[in-house]
Design an enzyme around this catalytic site. Sequence first.
Site, PDB file in Angstrom:
ATOM      1  N   ARG A  90       0.845  -1.219   0.000  1.00 15.26           N
ATOM      2  CA  ARG A  90       0.000   0.000   0.000  1.00 15.26           C
ATOM      3  C   ARG A  90       0.866   1.250   0.000  1.00 15.26           C
ATOM      4  O   ARG A  90       0.574   2.230  -0.701  1.00 15.26           O
ATOM      5  CB  ARG A  90      -0.915  -0.008   1.230  1.00 15.26           C
ATOM      6  CG  ARG A  90      -1.685   1.294   1.407  1.00 15.26           C
ATOM      7  CD  ARG A  90      -2.594   1.246   2.620  1.00 15.26           C
ATOM      8  NE  ARG A  90      -3.300   2.506   2.826  1.00 15.26           N
ATOM      9  CZ  ARG A  90      -4.260   2.680   3.726  1.00 15.26           C
ATOM     10  NH1 ARG A  90      -4.627   1.656   4.500  1.00 15.26           N
ATOM     11  NH2 ARG A  90      -4.865   3.831   3.862  1.00 15.26           N
ATOM     12  N   ASN A 144     -10.554  -3.944  -0.482  1.00 11.14           N
ATOM     13  CA  ASN A 144     -10.445  -2.882  -1.478  1.00 11.14           C
ATOM     14  C   ASN A 144      -9.553  -3.274  -2.638  1.00 11.14           C
ATOM     15  O   ASN A 144      -8.672  -4.118  -2.469  1.00 11.14           O
ATOM     16  CB  ASN A 144      -9.867  -1.628  -0.812  1.00 11.14           C
ATOM     17  CG  ASN A 144     -10.943  -0.755  -0.221  1.00 11.14           C
ATOM     18  OD1 ASN A 144     -12.042  -0.693  -0.758  1.00 11.14           O
ATOM     19  ND2 ASN A 144     -10.627  -0.096   0.884  1.00 11.14           N
ATOM     20  N   CYS A 165     -18.947  -1.363   1.645  1.00 14.62           N
ATOM     21  CA  CYS A 165     -18.052  -0.298   2.088  1.00 14.62           C
ATOM     22  C   CYS A 165     -18.783   0.426   3.207  1.00 14.62           C
ATOM     23  O   CYS A 165     -19.996   0.622   3.128  1.00 14.62           O
ATOM     24  CB  CYS A 165     -17.766   0.656   0.936  1.00 14.62           C
ATOM     25  SG  CYS A 165     -16.736   2.060   1.397  1.00 14.62           S
ATOM     26  N   HIS A 195     -16.246   4.619  -3.673  1.00 19.05           N
ATOM     27  CA  HIS A 195     -15.334   5.748  -3.483  1.00 19.05           C
ATOM     28  C   HIS A 195     -15.467   6.775  -4.614  1.00 19.05           C
ATOM     29  O   HIS A 195     -14.569   7.583  -4.834  1.00 19.05           O
ATOM     30  CB  HIS A 195     -13.876   5.276  -3.314  1.00 19.05           C
ATOM     31  CG  HIS A 195     -13.662   4.567  -2.009  1.00 19.05           C
ATOM     32  ND1 HIS A 195     -12.454   4.037  -1.638  1.00 19.05           N
ATOM     33  CD2 HIS A 195     -14.504   4.313  -0.963  1.00 19.05           C
ATOM     34  CE1 HIS A 195     -12.560   3.475  -0.434  1.00 19.05           C
ATOM     35  NE2 HIS A 195     -13.798   3.622  -0.007  1.00 19.05           N
ATOM     36  N   TYR A 238     -13.815  10.920  -0.994  1.00 18.24           N
ATOM     37  CA  TYR A 238     -12.761  10.539  -1.943  1.00 18.24           C
ATOM     38  C   TYR A 238     -12.757  11.425  -3.198  1.00 18.24           C
ATOM     39  O   TYR A 238     -11.799  11.397  -3.968  1.00 18.24           O
ATOM     40  CB  TYR A 238     -12.907   9.070  -2.361  1.00 18.24           C
ATOM     41  CG  TYR A 238     -12.429   8.111  -1.289  1.00 18.24           C
ATOM     42  CD1 TYR A 238     -11.216   7.442  -1.420  1.00 18.24           C
ATOM     43  CD2 TYR A 238     -13.161   7.888  -0.133  1.00 18.24           C
ATOM     44  CE1 TYR A 238     -10.763   6.571  -0.443  1.00 18.24           C
ATOM     45  CE2 TYR A 238     -12.724   7.029   0.855  1.00 18.24           C
ATOM     46  CZ  TYR A 238     -11.519   6.367   0.700  1.00 18.24           C
ATOM     47  OH  TYR A 238     -11.064   5.520   1.669  1.00 18.24           O
TER      48      TYR A 238
HETATM   49  C1  G6P Z   1     -12.787   4.078   4.737  1.00 18.11           C
HETATM   50  C2  G6P Z   1     -13.073   3.513   3.392  1.00 18.11           C
HETATM   51  C3  G6P Z   1     -12.567   2.079   3.327  1.00 18.11           C
HETATM   52  C4  G6P Z   1     -11.083   2.068   3.616  1.00 18.11           C
HETATM   53  C5  G6P Z   1     -10.797   2.744   4.922  1.00 18.11           C
HETATM   54  C6  G6P Z   1      -9.297   2.976   5.009  1.00 18.11           C
HETATM   55  O1  G6P Z   1     -13.554   3.400   5.676  1.00 18.11           O
HETATM   56  O2  G6P Z   1     -14.429   3.554   3.069  1.00 18.11           O
HETATM   57  O3  G6P Z   1     -12.774   1.556   2.038  1.00 18.11           O
HETATM   58  O4  G6P Z   1     -10.618   0.739   3.659  1.00 18.11           O
HETATM   59  O5  G6P Z   1     -11.424   3.994   5.040  1.00 18.11           O
HETATM   60  O6  G6P Z   1      -8.911   3.150   6.320  1.00 18.11           O
HETATM   61  P1  G6P Z   1      -7.360   3.136   6.724  1.00 18.11           P
HETATM   62  O7  G6P Z   1      -7.364   3.232   8.198  1.00 18.11           O
HETATM   63  O8  G6P Z   1      -6.804   1.825   6.203  1.00 18.11           O
HETATM   64  O9  G6P Z   1      -6.757   4.299   6.020  1.00 18.11           O
END
Ligand code: G6P
Length: 417
Positions: A90, A144, A165, A195, A238
């Site tokens: 990531r 995701n 989601c 998103h 987003y």
């Molecule tokens: C939100 C989004 C999710 C994503 C998450 C990321 O909930 O809707 O799709 O996975 O944020 O969170 P993070 O703590 O991994 O940045």
Amino acid sequence: MKLVIIGAGSSYTPELIHGLTQHHEALPFSQVCLMDIDERRLEILAGLSQRMLGKAGLSITVTATTDRRRALEGATFVNCLIRVGGMDARILDERIPLKYGVVGQETTGPGGMMKALRTIPVMLDLARDAVEVCPQAWLVNYTNPSGIVAEALGKHSAVRFVGLCSGPQGWIAAILDRMGVDPLRANVDWVGLNHLGFAIRVWVDGQDVTAQAIEAVADHWSVNAEWLRALGVIPASYLRYYYHRTQVVQEASAPGARTRGEQVKEIEAELLRQYADPHLADKPPLLAQRGGGGYSDVAFAAMRAIHYNTGERQIVQVLNQGAVDGLPDDGSVEVPCLVDRTGPHPLRMGALPLPIRGLVQAVKAYESLTVQAAVEGSKRVAMQAAMAHPLVPSWEVAKPLLEELLAANRPWLPWVV
Ligand code: G6P
């Protein structure tokens, strides 16, 4: 009833176990099976799960395995929380595009594309196993980029699935909260892609109050207030990556700025340390620093609607099937659906307002090309996908950016030579 969690070494697993304790009366699971390829994380999460369920006084059997097919045996619902390549991949997804002046993000832009390319083959393998081992089970996917994953599953597998989601639920709650409206009086037409969704109509007591909703959130949203008023619909947070891309790239490229993945890696390490504490039997407050809060509510709502055939209205990812005009029938969308024992059925939303239509269509084309690239293992189609993405400005940028991203992802993409 057996709940299977694939990728249960995820730091989100306690969120789901917490959901089990909250929703046990409505959905009386008797077994939960945790599956992960990482034995250490699996052991930690299995221990915490046992303690959480024990503290809640629930006699739910917890098992843990690294064998996916064994985990799937007898499953009623399969929840998937995998992260192919882990947090390090990531971080590369977020860092590399920035070098080229392009937004680097977990699910949006070329970074999201890499996550999709890594994830789709694994999801299709999981789906194949599920169809063979537990054909009656429902796959509840949160991995995701979940919209792109949903399209891959819908086009290339026979698995019964629902794509989820926690975002839409959170954004809608924030809108209604700002308006001071009880959610029971309201209905929101949330339409678009994962998103890349928009509240295009907000109804309260049967009246269209979209203009008031925009006014209520205008000074508190993640996009510029003047632009929000001009846009005329309320975008997911987003959309900041599109409407404010210059600012996003500038901020992320500032000296000392850390990507979200870099921050999450630290949060996760601390969470795992806490989870391993034999005295911990709750989901710790630190988990709220992850973005996926509320996931278990969405997951349990979907599982309840399927199990009891309620036909409830929920916003999930599903193949379009004519719900949104101007998007392919077999492309995934995120729209209100009626969810029953045969799965989610999209409600007809009609045409997207013109100010957002072109963007959604362009991103949908990119997503469909990404699915094709992953399934065919094709660099040529991957290049088409990258060039179709509205955040990629030109061939001069796309070519070296994609080369670098694909090279970094070679361990997961056997077709990249
Ligand atoms: C939100 C989004 C999710 C994503 C998450 C990321 O909930 O809707 O799709 O996975 O944020 O969170 P993070 O703590 O991994 O940045």
